[in-house]
Design an enzyme around this catalytic site. Structure first.
Site, PDB file in Angstrom:
ATOM      1  N   SER A 138       1.671   2.158  -1.766  1.00 13.87           N
ATOM      2  CA  SER A 138       2.299   1.005  -2.416  1.00 13.87           C
ATOM      3  C   SER A 138       2.138   1.048  -3.932  1.00 13.87           C
ATOM      4  CB  SER A 138       1.667  -0.283  -1.887  1.00 13.87           C
ATOM      5  OG  SER A 138       2.134  -1.378  -2.638  1.00 13.87           O
ATOM      6  N   ALA A 139       3.192   0.647  -4.621  1.00 18.24           N
ATOM      7  CA  ALA A 139       3.137   0.535  -6.084  1.00 18.24           C
ATOM      8  C   ALA A 139       2.136  -0.542  -6.521  1.00 18.24           C
ATOM      9  CB  ALA A 139       4.525   0.221  -6.633  1.00 18.24           C
ATOM     10  N   ASP A 140       1.683  -1.370  -5.587  1.00 14.86           N
ATOM     11  CA  ASP A 140       0.659  -2.380  -5.934  1.00 14.86           C
ATOM     12  C   ASP A 140      -0.597  -1.696  -6.485  1.00 14.86           C
ATOM     13  OD1 ASP A 140       2.384  -4.222  -4.813  1.00 14.86           O
ATOM     14  OD2 ASP A 140       1.117  -4.659  -3.072  1.00 14.86           O
ATOM     15  N   LYS A 195      13.710  -7.236  -2.149  1.00 13.27           N
ATOM     16  CA  LYS A 195      12.276  -7.144  -2.443  1.00 13.27           C
ATOM     17  C   LYS A 195      12.116  -6.310  -3.719  1.00 13.27           C
ATOM     18  CE  LYS A 195       8.322  -4.701  -0.385  1.00 13.27           C
ATOM     19  NZ  LYS A 195       7.880  -3.989   0.834  1.00 13.27           N
ATOM     20  N   LYS A 221      -4.899  -5.107   5.084  1.00  9.36           N
ATOM     21  CA  LYS A 221      -4.947  -5.107   6.539  1.00  9.36           C
ATOM     22  C   LYS A 221      -4.799  -3.709   7.081  1.00  9.36           C
ATOM     23  CE  LYS A 221      -1.730  -8.029   6.916  1.00  9.36           C
ATOM     24  NZ  LYS A 221      -0.439  -8.733   6.802  1.00  9.36           N
ATOM     25  N   ASP A 268       3.569   7.542   1.403  1.00 10.18           N
ATOM     26  CA  ASP A 268       3.792   6.102   1.238  1.00 10.18           C
ATOM     27  C   ASP A 268       2.532   5.417   0.706  1.00 10.18           C
ATOM     28  OD1 ASP A 268       4.514   3.470   1.296  1.00 10.18           O
ATOM     29  OD2 ASP A 268       5.334   3.505   3.321  1.00 10.18           O
ATOM     30  N   GLU A 303       2.970 -14.933  -5.538  1.00 11.67           N
ATOM     31  CA  GLU A 303       4.108 -14.014  -5.360  1.00 11.67           C
ATOM     32  C   GLU A 303       5.198 -14.602  -4.467  1.00 11.67           C
ATOM     33  OE1 GLU A 303       4.252 -11.020  -2.430  1.00 11.67           O
ATOM     34  OE2 GLU A 303       2.109 -11.127  -1.977  1.00 11.67           O
ATOM     35  N   VAL A 315       3.366  -7.858  -5.019  1.00 13.42           N
ATOM     36  CA  VAL A 315       2.140  -7.975  -5.821  1.00 13.42           C
ATOM     37  C   VAL A 315       2.325  -7.241  -7.151  1.00 13.42           C
ATOM     38  CG1 VAL A 315      -0.288  -7.262  -5.940  1.00 13.42           C
ATOM     39  CG2 VAL A 315       0.603  -8.341  -3.858  1.00 13.42           C
TER      40      VAL A 315
HETATM   41  N1  PSU Z   1       0.661  -7.476   2.797  1.00  8.15           N
HETATM   42  C1  PSU Z   1       0.633  -8.628   3.475  1.00  8.15           C
HETATM   43  N2  PSU Z   1       1.640  -9.533   3.300  1.00  8.15           N
HETATM   44  C2  PSU Z   1       2.679  -9.293   2.450  1.00  8.15           C
HETATM   45  C3  PSU Z   1       2.687  -8.063   1.721  1.00  8.15           C
HETATM   46  C4  PSU Z   1       1.661  -7.183   1.929  1.00  8.15           C
HETATM   47  O1  PSU Z   1      -0.286  -8.856   4.232  1.00  8.15           O
HETATM   48  O2  PSU Z   1       3.596 -10.119   2.328  1.00  8.15           O
HETATM   49  C5  PSU Z   1       3.796  -7.810   0.731  1.00  8.15           C
HETATM   50  C6  PSU Z   1       3.284  -8.063  -0.697  1.00  8.15           C
HETATM   51  O3  PSU Z   1       4.330  -8.608  -1.468  1.00  8.15           O
HETATM   52  C7  PSU Z   1       2.956  -6.673  -1.190  1.00  8.15           C
HETATM   53  C8  PSU Z   1       4.064  -5.885  -0.533  1.00  8.15           C
HETATM   54  O4  PSU Z   1       2.973  -6.531  -2.587  1.00  8.15           O
HETATM   55  O5  PSU Z   1       4.179  -6.446   0.765  1.00  8.15           O
HETATM   56  C9  PSU Z   1       3.766  -4.403  -0.461  1.00  8.15           C
HETATM   57  O6  PSU Z   1       4.905  -3.718  -0.091  1.00  8.15           O
HETATM   58  P1  PSU Z   1       4.977  -2.129  -0.283  1.00  8.15           P
HETATM   59  O7  PSU Z   1       3.968  -1.590   0.696  1.00  8.15           O
HETATM   60  O8  PSU Z   1       6.395  -1.776   0.046  1.00  8.15           O
HETATM   61  O9  PSU Z   1       4.626  -1.854  -1.715  1.00  8.15           O
HETATM   62 MN    MN Z   2       5.761   1.860   0.471  1.00  4.84          MN
END
Ligand code: PSU
Ligand code: MN
Length: 311
Positions: A142-144, A88, A161, A140, A26, A108
Site C-alpha cells: 500500500s502507498a500508505d 478511491k 489487520k 502489492d 479519511e 490514508v
Molecule cells: N484498512 C481497513 N479499512 C479501510 C482501509 C484499510 O481496515 O477502509 C482503506 C484505507 O483507506 C486505506 C486503504 O488507506 O484502504 C488502503 O488501500 P490500498 O491497500 O489499496 O492502499
Molecule cells: Mn495495493
C-alpha cells in the site's frame, strides 16, 4: 504552501487559526470500507466523538476537483450513499482527481497529504494499508506505508489487520524510519483483535507521551509519520481463530478471482464482513470511534505545548 484547490471548511480554518486541536479523518473508509447507511452513521459518530473530546474533526475528500479538508454532514452523506461509485484516491490518483474536476474518497496516504498541507498533524482511522500477503509475487504494498515514510502526520489506528502480511509491514516501516507506538500495549494490535503476538517499537500510556515522541521526531527534522496503534476495546474484539479463518478464505477468493490493485483492500474488507456474519463491521465501528477519541487527546496535547512555547 497551500494549493488554490485546497479548501478548508469554516470550522477547520477557524480552529487552525485559533490553535485549537484538529483531527483529520479519511473518506475511503466511508465510500469503500463499509456499507451504506452504516458508513454515514459511523462517519458522523466519529466526528461527534472528536468534538466530544474538545477537538474539531476534519473529514477529507475531493469534491468537484476541490481538495476539501472538513466536510458538511451532507457531503459525508453523499460520499457514503455513492459508495463504490466514488473513485478511491491514493497519492497516485490525487492529481488526476484535481484536474478532472471529479469526486474522490481519500485513502490514508491521500488523507495524510491533504492534512499535512492544511496544517493538521493528527489523523484517526481504523486500519492502514500495508504489505499484502503474497507481496513477494504481486508487489502489492500500500502507498500508505510510503506516505508514512515521508509525510509528517501521526496516524492513530487499531493496528493493521491480518488481510496483510504483518511481519513484512513492520519490516517496511522499520526500513523507512516509521516508529510504531503501542498505546497502552507492548503488543501490536490486530485491528479486530487486541494482540498479534508482534511487538511495537515504543509503548505510550498517555497522549502526552505520544506528543513527546512527535515533538522529538519532528524537532529533529526526522520527517515522516508515526503510527500510533490503539487496541480495540476488549469487549468489542473478535475471536482470533474466527477472524483468521475468515481472512484466509477472503484472501484465497481474491486470488482465485484475480482481484488486485486498488480493488484488493475493499474486496477483502467486504468478504471478511460477510464471512463473520457482519460482526467485523460492529468491531470496525467501535474501534474507529475509540481511535478518534485518542487522536483528539493527542492533538490537544500538541496544541497545549505549542501554546506554552509561544506564550
Ligand atoms: N484498512 C481497513 N479499512 C479501510 C482501509 C484499510 O481496515 O477502509 C482503506 C484505507 O483507506 C486505506 C486503504 O488507506 O484502504 C488502503 O488501500 P490500498 O491497500 O489499496 O492502499
Ligand atoms: Mn495495493
Amino acid at each position: 504552501m497551500t494549493h488554490p484547490m485546497l479548501t478548508l471548511s469554516k470550522d477547520v480554518a477557524a480552529a487552525l487559526a485559533d490553535g485549537q486541536p484538529v483531527v483529520a479523518l479519511e473518506s475511503t473508509i466511508i465510500s469503500h470500507g463499509m456499507p451504506f447507511p452504516r458508513n454515514v452513521e459511523t462517519a458522523l459518530a466519529v466526528e461527534a466523538a472528536v468534538r466530544d473530546e474538545g477537538a474539531v474533526p476534519a473529514t477529507i475528500a475531493v469534491l468537484g476537483g476541490w481538495a476539501c479538508v472538513g466536510l458538511t454532514a451532507e457531503q459525508i452523506g453523499y460520499l457514503g450513499e455513492r459508495g463504490l461509485d466514488v473513485p478511491k484516491l491514493s497519492r497516485r490518483d490525487l492529481p488526476l482527481a484535481l484536474v478532472s474536476g471529479g469526486d474522490g474518497a481519500t485513502t490514508v496516504a491521500a488523507t495524510m497529504i491533504l492534512a499535512a498541507r492544511a496544517g493538521v498533524e493528527v489523523f484517526a482511522t481504523g486500519g492502514i494499508g500495508g504489505v499484502h500477503r503474497g507481496a513477494e509475487l504481486t508487489f502489492d504494498v500500500s502507498a500508505d506505508l510510503q506516505e508514512l515514510a515521508q509525510t509528517n502526520v501521526a496516524v492513530v489506528c487499531a493496528g493493521a489487520k491480518a488481510i496483510l502480511d504483518l511481519p513484512k509491514t513492520l519490516e517496511y516501516l522499520e526500513t523507512h524510519g516509521v516508529p510504531v507506538v503501542g498505546f497502552g500495549t507492548d503488543d501490536l494490535p490486530g485491528f479486530y483483535t487486541t494482540k498479534t503476538g508482534l511487538g511495537v517499537d515504543f509503548r505510550a500510556d498517555t497522549p502526552a507521551q505520544v506528543a513527546d515522541l512527535l515533538q522529538a521526531k519532528w524537532d529533529f527534522s526526522l520527517n515522516g509519520g508515526v503510527l500510533v496503534t490503539n487496541p480495540v476495546p476488549s469487549d468489542q474484539a473478535l475471536d482470533l481463530t474466527r477472524v483468521d479463518t475468515a481472512i484466509s478464505q477472503a484472501v484465497a477468493e481474491a486470488e482465485q478471482q484475480g482481484i488486485g490493485g486498488k480493488d484488493a483492500t475493499p474486496f477483502l474488507l467486504a468478504r471478511v464482513k460477510d464471512l463473520t456474519g457482519g460482526d467485523s463491521l460492529e468491531t470496525n465501528i467501535a474501534l474507529i470511534e475509540n481511535n478518534a477519541r485518542l487522536a483528539a487527546r493527542i492533538a490537544a496535547e500538541r496544541q497545549a505545548r505549542r501554546a506554552h512555547q509561544t506564550a
